[in-house]
Design a protein around this motif. Structure first.
Motif, short mmCIF file in Angstrom:
data_model
loop_
_atom_site.label_atom_id
_atom_site.label_comp_id
_atom_site.label_asym_id
_atom_site.label_seq_id
_atom_site.Cartn_x
_atom_site.Cartn_y
_atom_site.Cartn_z
N TYR A 1 5.49 -32.47 -24.19
CA TYR A 1 4.16 -31.87 -24.21
C TYR A 1 4.09 -30.68 -23.25
O TYR A 1 3.36 -29.72 -23.51
N VAL A 2 4.82 -30.75 -22.16
CA VAL A 2 4.86 -29.60 -21.24
C VAL A 2 5.50 -28.40 -21.93
O VAL A 2 5.00 -27.27 -21.84
N PHE A 3 6.60 -28.64 -22.67
CA PHE A 3 7.24 -27.55 -23.42
C PHE A 3 6.29 -27.01 -24.49
O PHE A 3 6.25 -25.80 -24.74
N LEU A 4 5.55 -27.91 -25.13
CA LEU A 4 4.60 -27.47 -26.15
C LEU A 4 3.51 -26.60 -25.54
O LEU A 4 3.14 -25.56 -26.11
N ALA A 5 2.98 -27.01 -24.37
CA ALA A 5 1.97 -26.20 -23.70
C ALA A 5 2.52 -24.81 -23.36
O ALA A 5 1.83 -23.79 -23.52
N ALA A 6 3.76 -24.78 -22.89
CA ALA A 6 4.39 -23.49 -22.57
C ALA A 6 4.55 -22.64 -23.83
O ALA A 6 4.34 -21.43 -23.81
N LEU A 7 4.92 -23.29 -24.94
CA LEU A 7 5.08 -22.57 -26.21
C LEU A 7 3.76 -21.96 -26.66
O LEU A 7 3.70 -20.81 -27.11
N LEU A 8 2.67 -22.71 -26.53
CA LEU A 8 1.36 -22.23 -26.97
C LEU A 8 0.83 -21.14 -26.03
O LEU A 8 0.20 -20.18 -26.48
N LEU A 9 1.09 -21.28 -24.73
CA LEU A 9 0.72 -20.20 -23.80
C LEU A 9 1.49 -18.93 -24.13
O LEU A 9 0.94 -17.82 -24.09
N ASN A 10 2.77 -19.10 -24.44
CA ASN A 10 3.59 -17.96 -24.82
C ASN A 10 3.01 -17.27 -26.05
O ASN A 10 2.98 -16.03 -26.14
N ALA A 11 2.53 -18.05 -27.02
CA ALA A 11 1.93 -17.49 -28.22
C ALA A 11 0.64 -16.74 -27.90
O ALA A 11 0.36 -15.68 -28.48
N ALA A 12 -0.16 -17.28 -26.97
CA ALA A 12 -1.39 -16.60 -26.58
C ALA A 12 -1.09 -15.26 -25.90
O ALA A 12 -1.73 -14.24 -26.18
N PHE A 13 -0.08 -15.23 -25.01
CA PHE A 13 0.34 -13.98 -24.39
C PHE A 13 0.89 -13.01 -25.43
O PHE A 13 0.66 -11.80 -25.38
N PHE A 14 1.63 -13.55 -26.40
CA PHE A 14 2.23 -12.76 -27.46
C PHE A 14 1.15 -11.99 -28.23
O PHE A 14 1.28 -10.79 -28.50
N SER A 15 0.05 -12.68 -28.56
CA SER A 15 -1.04 -12.04 -29.28
C SER A 15 -1.80 -11.05 -28.40
O SER A 15 -2.20 -9.98 -28.86
N THR A 16 -1.99 -11.41 -27.15
CA THR A 16 -2.70 -10.52 -26.24
C THR A 16 -1.95 -9.21 -26.04
O THR A 16 -2.56 -8.17 -25.78
N ASN A 17 -0.63 -9.26 -26.17
CA ASN A 17 0.16 -8.04 -26.07
C ASN A 17 -0.07 -7.11 -27.24
O ASN A 17 0.03 -5.89 -27.12
N ILE A 18 -0.42 -7.65 -28.42
CA ILE A 18 -0.53 -6.86 -29.64
C ILE A 18 -1.95 -6.37 -29.90
O ILE A 18 -2.17 -5.21 -30.19
N TYR A 19 -2.95 -7.26 -29.75
CA TYR A 19 -4.28 -6.93 -30.22
C TYR A 19 -5.05 -5.94 -29.34
O TYR A 19 -5.47 -4.89 -29.81
N PRO A 20 -5.28 -6.23 -28.04
CA PRO A 20 -6.03 -5.24 -27.25
C PRO A 20 -5.22 -3.95 -27.07
O PRO A 20 -4.04 -4.00 -26.77
N LYS A 21 -5.87 -2.84 -27.23
CA LYS A 21 -5.19 -1.55 -27.08
C LYS A 21 -5.22 -1.16 -25.61
O LYS A 21 -5.92 -0.26 -25.18
N LEU A 22 -4.39 -1.86 -24.80
CA LEU A 22 -4.42 -1.68 -23.36
C LEU A 22 -3.08 -1.27 -22.77
O LEU A 22 -3.02 -0.85 -21.62
N LEU A 23 -2.01 -1.45 -23.53
CA LEU A 23 -0.68 -1.32 -22.93
C LEU A 23 0.02 -0.03 -23.35
O LEU A 23 -0.16 0.47 -24.45
N THR A 24 0.81 0.51 -22.45
CA THR A 24 1.63 1.66 -22.81
C THR A 24 2.74 1.22 -23.76
O THR A 24 3.07 0.05 -23.86
N CYS A 25 3.32 2.19 -24.44
CA CYS A 25 4.25 1.88 -25.54
C CYS A 25 5.45 1.06 -25.08
O CYS A 25 5.73 -0.01 -25.63
N LEU A 26 6.18 1.53 -24.08
CA LEU A 26 7.39 0.83 -23.68
C LEU A 26 7.08 -0.53 -23.07
O LEU A 26 7.84 -1.48 -23.26
N PHE A 27 5.96 -0.64 -22.37
CA PHE A 27 5.59 -1.94 -21.80
C PHE A 27 5.23 -2.92 -22.91
O PHE A 27 5.55 -4.10 -22.84
#
Length: 295
Positions: free
Chosen positions: A58-84
């Motif tokens: 369950y700890v690994f699963l929580a980490a996997l789901l947090l990783n997915a949330a970060f993954f989406s946050t990297n794509i949707y908000p237009k906040l990050l520079t290209c290389l980052f």
């Protein structure tokens, strides 16, 4: 001289008629993004809150789901520079594979060496696996990103975010970049895929060699996640292969096909992981029903 005259702009041309259909894009994607955050964070909250869910799987699963949330946050908000954005996208994608590998290893130890499970999957082991899952891809992608200083000759990127397609903008390819990319792909994608397939093959062989009792344990005493785990792995690998082959090597495909496949890359795992695991893992499903007031 006006410094704005020397400013370079790269156009992301992956969306169809973005000016005409900007509201059509905005509201569904905003809804999906909110759903992704809610679905993932609710299950992470349940795992953190209930002590009987503080087991390694369950700890690994929580980490996997947090990783997915970060993954989406990297794509949707237009906040990050290209290389980052490029660095975060592929670093978190690599972490996805390594976390799936850690979950497969946990299941393999649980089924194949049940008596040694408490001594093997200690809290320190879980922490080391989690750290490696995030640090190794970050280091590899950090080297690739920092060394990406080639001259750009094209200014229109056929993508909706900064992905492997940006190599097609360079005036010439770099042998060192290609070697680094292949090494990173082997370490954070190919090796984890083969490791996961090996562990589940071993689980199947041992379960059928050991008779009915072990098969019963596989289906009842451990979370029934083998099939969903493999489904997530195969779908994520298929979409990742599309990103590497079609984006990196600039394979000609209709724009609508490229858009649909790219959206699946950034939508499938973050949105469906919490749904798949939430319904298939009985303890989490029970907590979800209690959370939403169902008996």
């Amino acid at each position: 001289m006006n410094p704005e005259l020397n400013t370079t702009y790269i156009t992301l041309d992956g969306l169809l008629a973005v000016q005409k259909y900007r509201y059509v894009y905005f509201f569904p994607l905003l809804t999906v993004y909110i759903l992704i955050l809610c679905c993932n964070l609710i299950i992470v909250f349940l795992i953190c809150r209930h002590k009987n869910l503080h087991e390694p799987i369950y700890v690994f699963l929580a980490a996997l789901l947090l990783n997915a949330a970060f993954f989406s946050t990297n794509i949707y908000p237009k906040l990050l520079t290209c290389l980052f954005q490029y660095f975060l996208f592929y670093s978190l994608a690599g972490s996805e594979y390594l976390l799936l590998s850690a979950m497969a290893y946990d299941r393999c130890v649980s089924i194949c060496r049940p008596l040694h499970y408490p001594t093997i999957m200690k809290k320190a082991t879980v922490c080391v696996l989690l750290c490696l899952a995030w640090i190794v891809p970050a280091c590899l992608l950090g080297v690739i990103t920092l060394s990406s200083n080639m001259k750009i000759c094209k200014w229109i990127l056929n993508a909706i975010f900064w992905n492997n397609s940006h190599y097609n903008l360079h005036c010439e390819s770099s042998g060192a970049q290609i070697i680094l990319g292949i090494f990173a792909m082997v370490m954070i994608a190919l090796f984890p895929v083969f490791f996961i397939l090996f562990t589940y093959t071993r689980i199947l062989i041992i379960s059928y060699q050991s008779g009915r009792e072990v098969r019963k344990k596989l289906h009842t005493h451990t979370p029934p996640m083998c099939l969903p785990h493999l489904l997530v792995l195969l779908c994520f690998t298929a979409l990742g292969t599309y990103d590497v082959v079609f984006a990196r090597f600039d394979v000609n495909s209709p724009k609508i096909v490229h858009l649909i496949m790219t959206l699946q890359v950034v939508l499938y795992n973050p949105l469906f992981n919490p749904i798949i695991y939430g319904f298939k893992m009985k303890e989490i499903f029970k907590r979800l029903k209690k959370l939403f007031g169902r008996t």
